[in-house]
Design an enzyme around this catalytic site. Structure first.
Site, PDB file in Angstrom:
ATOM      1  N   SER A 146      65.519  24.995  -5.651  1.00  0.00           N
ATOM      2  CA  SER A 146      64.398  25.510  -6.427  1.00  0.00           C
ATOM      3  C   SER A 146      63.074  24.932  -5.936  1.00  0.00           C
ATOM      4  O   SER A 146      62.993  23.736  -5.622  1.00  0.00           O
ATOM      5  CB  SER A 146      64.577  25.129  -7.901  1.00  0.00           C
ATOM      6  OG  SER A 146      65.830  25.578  -8.336  1.00  0.00           O
ATOM      7  N   CYS A 162      61.363  25.294  -3.206  1.00  0.00           N
ATOM      8  CA  CYS A 162      61.247  24.877  -1.796  1.00  0.00           C
ATOM      9  C   CYS A 162      60.689  26.012  -0.944  1.00  0.00           C
ATOM     10  O   CYS A 162      60.833  25.999   0.280  1.00  0.00           O
ATOM     11  CB  CYS A 162      62.592  24.449  -1.240  1.00  0.00           C
ATOM     12  SG  CYS A 162      63.099  22.838  -1.825  1.00  0.00           S
ATOM     13  N   ASP A 204      65.217  35.161  -4.703  1.00  0.00           N
ATOM     14  CA  ASP A 204      65.892  34.048  -5.374  1.00  0.00           C
ATOM     15  C   ASP A 204      67.420  34.138  -5.377  1.00  0.00           C
ATOM     16  O   ASP A 204      68.084  33.133  -5.239  1.00  0.00           O
ATOM     17  CB  ASP A 204      65.400  33.946  -6.822  1.00  0.00           C
ATOM     18  CG  ASP A 204      65.745  32.620  -7.473  1.00  0.00           C
ATOM     19  OD1 ASP A 204      65.628  31.576  -6.803  1.00  0.00           O
ATOM     20  OD2 ASP A 204      66.160  32.618  -8.649  1.00  0.00           O
ATOM     21  N   GLU A 243      53.886  30.493  10.245  1.00  0.00           N
ATOM     22  CA  GLU A 243      54.394  29.988  11.533  1.00  0.00           C
ATOM     23  C   GLU A 243      55.917  29.877  11.534  1.00  0.00           C
ATOM     24  O   GLU A 243      56.534  29.756  12.597  1.00  0.00           O
ATOM     25  CB  GLU A 243      53.772  28.625  11.870  1.00  0.00           C
ATOM     26  CG  GLU A 243      52.251  28.595  11.915  1.00  0.00           C
ATOM     27  CD  GLU A 243      51.636  29.428  13.033  1.00  0.00           C
ATOM     28  OE1 GLU A 243      52.381  30.148  13.737  1.00  0.00           O
ATOM     29  OE2 GLU A 243      50.396  29.375  13.191  1.00  0.00           O
TER      30      GLU A 243
HETATM   31  C1  OXD Z   1      64.727  28.026  -9.992  1.00  0.00           C
HETATM   32  C2  OXD Z   1      64.069  29.321 -10.223  1.00  0.00           C
HETATM   33  O1  OXD Z   1      64.464  27.073 -10.735  1.00  0.00           O
HETATM   34  O2  OXD Z   1      64.308  30.226  -9.431  1.00  0.00           O
HETATM   35  O3  OXD Z   1      65.522  27.933  -9.045  1.00  0.00           O
HETATM   36  O4  OXD Z   1      63.342  29.466 -11.213  1.00  0.00           O
HETATM   37 MN    MN Z   2      65.833  29.765  -8.000  1.00  0.00          MN
END
Ligand code: OXD
Ligand code: MN
Length: 591
Positions: free
Chosen positions: A254, A256, A279, A497
């Site tokens: 999450s 990142c 996600d 990049e």
């Molecule tokens: C998480 C989100 O916390 O997607 O991974 O909200």
């Molecule tokens: Mn997530």
């Protein structure tokens, strides 16, 4: 209406005692009326962006609460060492007490929703019962909801989910701006009976049950039983200058940068990235032997701080209208602001707690886990096939984490078993997406640590099994954009990049470039990583693309100790890969 649905609704209404029950049809006029109602009740603040609202949560309810999230399988071992386990009977007893009368004075909304495009053979239906209008308007963006979902359900089963903010209203009592009950928060999953119960929190993944609760925790258990994969992964289409397109999935913990990567604008001329999902991915091998992915969601619940015209211009365009913002700051002209949006903050803001804020204040104006919710269809880079009923074919899977050292910028797995080991070995420095210590390194296998609905050791085994022969197996890569130097500065520029790394991955899929074998996997030859026009020294590139056997010897030791927690459930394939890594690392370290 199907009798089992009305029975479910009646049972929960009897338990929670709402003042009325409303079935959500998904009609736009109905949703607009709810948005107006939220503003009239001072629960939401209207913004100058068209059809957009700002919510401020209770300061005690700002992120997913992993410590209060439970997997209630019959046997404790089936929840495994990475989950909080509760006995299902005990938990149901506890939930019945929590939910008794919990919706008094409120409306119970019934939200039928589809995870995946309605009518897709890969989609699945859930029904969320909730007493939160915030949840209704967010679910309307994050999933496909309403009558059309029930029409398409036919005789199929659905995943029942019950959600209450846990704040019954007495006669004449005023609605608090963000009702919640943090002391009693409890997010419970029953993977065997496919049920979800969530109490006390109105925030994100705790309350929007389609997202983490269904599409990951419950779906991972369904996927294990049915032979597919439910993963915490973005899905992106990458097109090269010759017009050839390939799809990649990428798994990161999450906050990142999955949303940024899914909407990346390549700095390399002629390359294009299109967004299928940011996600979650549901993946299945098709009749032609290829792996296909759908995005079960229909919206984006993105981390706002750090999102800017530099880091993610596509996201900034996506949220120009019809967006919901939670815990960001409010500008004097009724717009939104968060840290990182502009270089200079505005001179005055109302912060996420509702207080006056000026740049000399030490507190942040927006909460580090502040979010925007928006329909994915609004994204300018949305892929033309993002709602394809059969999904998109996947050529490569990327595993990433936030590692300031050790892990190179990119390397390729030798094969599926080694790739599974790489996924299992992911660790990452923690972010604000979950309650906990930001920056602390934690193991987060497959970025699924808080999202796997069963024993993670069995989950590794499931990965190893689904990649057995007779299928077209995608290549697997590890990536790490987050390497730092001794002064704590990032040494790779990241964002657009990163297209340079995607190019190398693409070319590996094409068989167009060689790679060099190293102790940890297949590394790019430095000259094959396109660095034209990039202000980066050869020395830094070398540092990004070489491995330090001493650091890796430590990594192996750490992994060996971590994997012990899985005991007998740790599959042979993972043990074999770890032993092989250890041997290769010690060979490389030998003088
Ligand atoms: C998480 C989100 O916390 O997607 O991974 O909200
Ligand atoms: Mn997530």
């Amino acid at each position: 209406m199907r009798e089992d649905i009305t029975r479910f609704v009646d049972e929960i209404a009897k338990l929670t005692e709402p003042k009325n029950v409303v079935y959500i049809t998904g009609d736009e006029a109905e949703l607009a009326a709810y948005r107006r109602q939220l503003v009239e009740k001072d629960v939401a603040i209207p913004l100058k962006r068209k059809n957009s609202l700002l919510f401020r949560s209770d300061p005690e309810d700002v992120a997913r609460t992993e410590g209060k999230t439970f997997i209630c399988s019959e046997k404790e071992i089936d929840a495994g060492p990475t989950n909080n386990w509760r006995d299902p009977k005990e938990m149901l007893k506890h939930l019945k007490t929590l939910f008794k009368g919990s919706m008094r004075g409120r409306t119970l909304y019934v939200i039928p929703y589809s995870m995946g495009p309605v009518g897709s053979p890969l989609a699945k239906v859930g029904i969320e019962l909730t007493d939160s209008l915030y949840v209704v308007i967010n679910m309307a963006m994050m999933t496909r909801i309403g009558t059309k979902v029930l029409d398409a359900l036919g005789d199929d089963s659905f995943v029942p989910g019950v959600h209450s903010v846990g704040c019954p209203l007495e006669e004449g009592e005023r609605e608090p701006p963000w009702p919640c009950n943090p002391e009693k928060t409890c997010i419970a999953h029953f993977p065997e009976t496919r049920q979800i119960w969530s109490f006390g929190s109105g925030y994100g993944g705790n309350a929007l049950l389609g997202k983490k609760c269904f599409a990951l925790r419950i779906a991972s258990a369904i996927a294990r039983d049915e032979g597919w994969l439910a993963e915490h992964m973005l899905i992106m289409g990458v097109t090269n200058p010759e017009g050839k397109k390939r799809y990649f999935c990428a798994s990161f913990p999450s906050a990142c940068g999955k949303t940024n990567l899914a909407m990346l604008m390549p700095t390399l001329p002629g390359w294009k990235v299109e967004t299928v999902g940011d996600d979650i991915a549901w993946l299945r091998w098709g009749p032609d032997g290829k792996l296909y992915a759908i995005n079960p969601e229909a919206g984006i619940f993105g981390v706002a701080p750090g999102t800017s015209h530099v880091s993610n211009p596509q996201a900034m365009d996506t949220i120009r209208h019809d967006a919901v913002f939670t815990n960001v700051a409010l500008t004097d002209d009724q717009d939104v602001w968060w840290e990182g949006m502009t270089k200079e903050p505005p001179k005055h803001l109302i912060d996420w707690r509702g207080e006056d804020w000026t740049p000399n204040r030490p507190q942040k104006a927006s909460h580090p886990n502040a979010r925007f919710t928006v329909s994915a269809a609004q994204c300018p880079s949305i892929d033309p096939d993002w709602e394809s009923l059969s999904g998109v074919p996947i050529s490569a899977i990327l595993f990433g984490g936030r590692r300031s050292s050790v892990t190179p910028l990119v390397y390729e797995a030798f094969d599926w078993e080694h790739g599974t080991f790489i996924g299992a070995s992911v660790s990452s420095e923690m972010t604000a997406a979950a309650a906990g210590t930001v920056g602390k390194l934690r193991h987060d296998p497959f970025a699924m640590l808080p999202f796997c609905g069963y024993n993670m050791g069995d989950y590794f085994g499931h990965w190893l099994n689904v990649g057995k022969a007779g299928k077209v197996i995608p290549k697997i890569f590890a990536v790490n954009w987050f390497r730092k130097n001794e002064s704590g500065e990032f040494i790779w520029p990241g964002f657009g990049e990163n297209s340079r790394v995607l190019k190398w991955i693409f070319e590996r899929c094409e068989g167009a470039v060689e790679a060099q074998e190293s102790a940890v996997g297949l590394l790019p030859n430095i000259d094959d990583l396109d660095s034209e026009g990039l202000d980066i020294s050869r020395e830094t590139l070398e540092r990004l693309l070489t491995i330090d056997p001493k650091e890796w010897a430590e990594e192996v030791k750490e992994l060996r100790s971590y994997f012990k927690i899985f005991g007998e459930r740790l599959p042979e394939g993972i043990k074999r890969s770890l032993d092989a890594l250890e041997d290769r690392v010690s060979e490389h370290a030998a003088p």
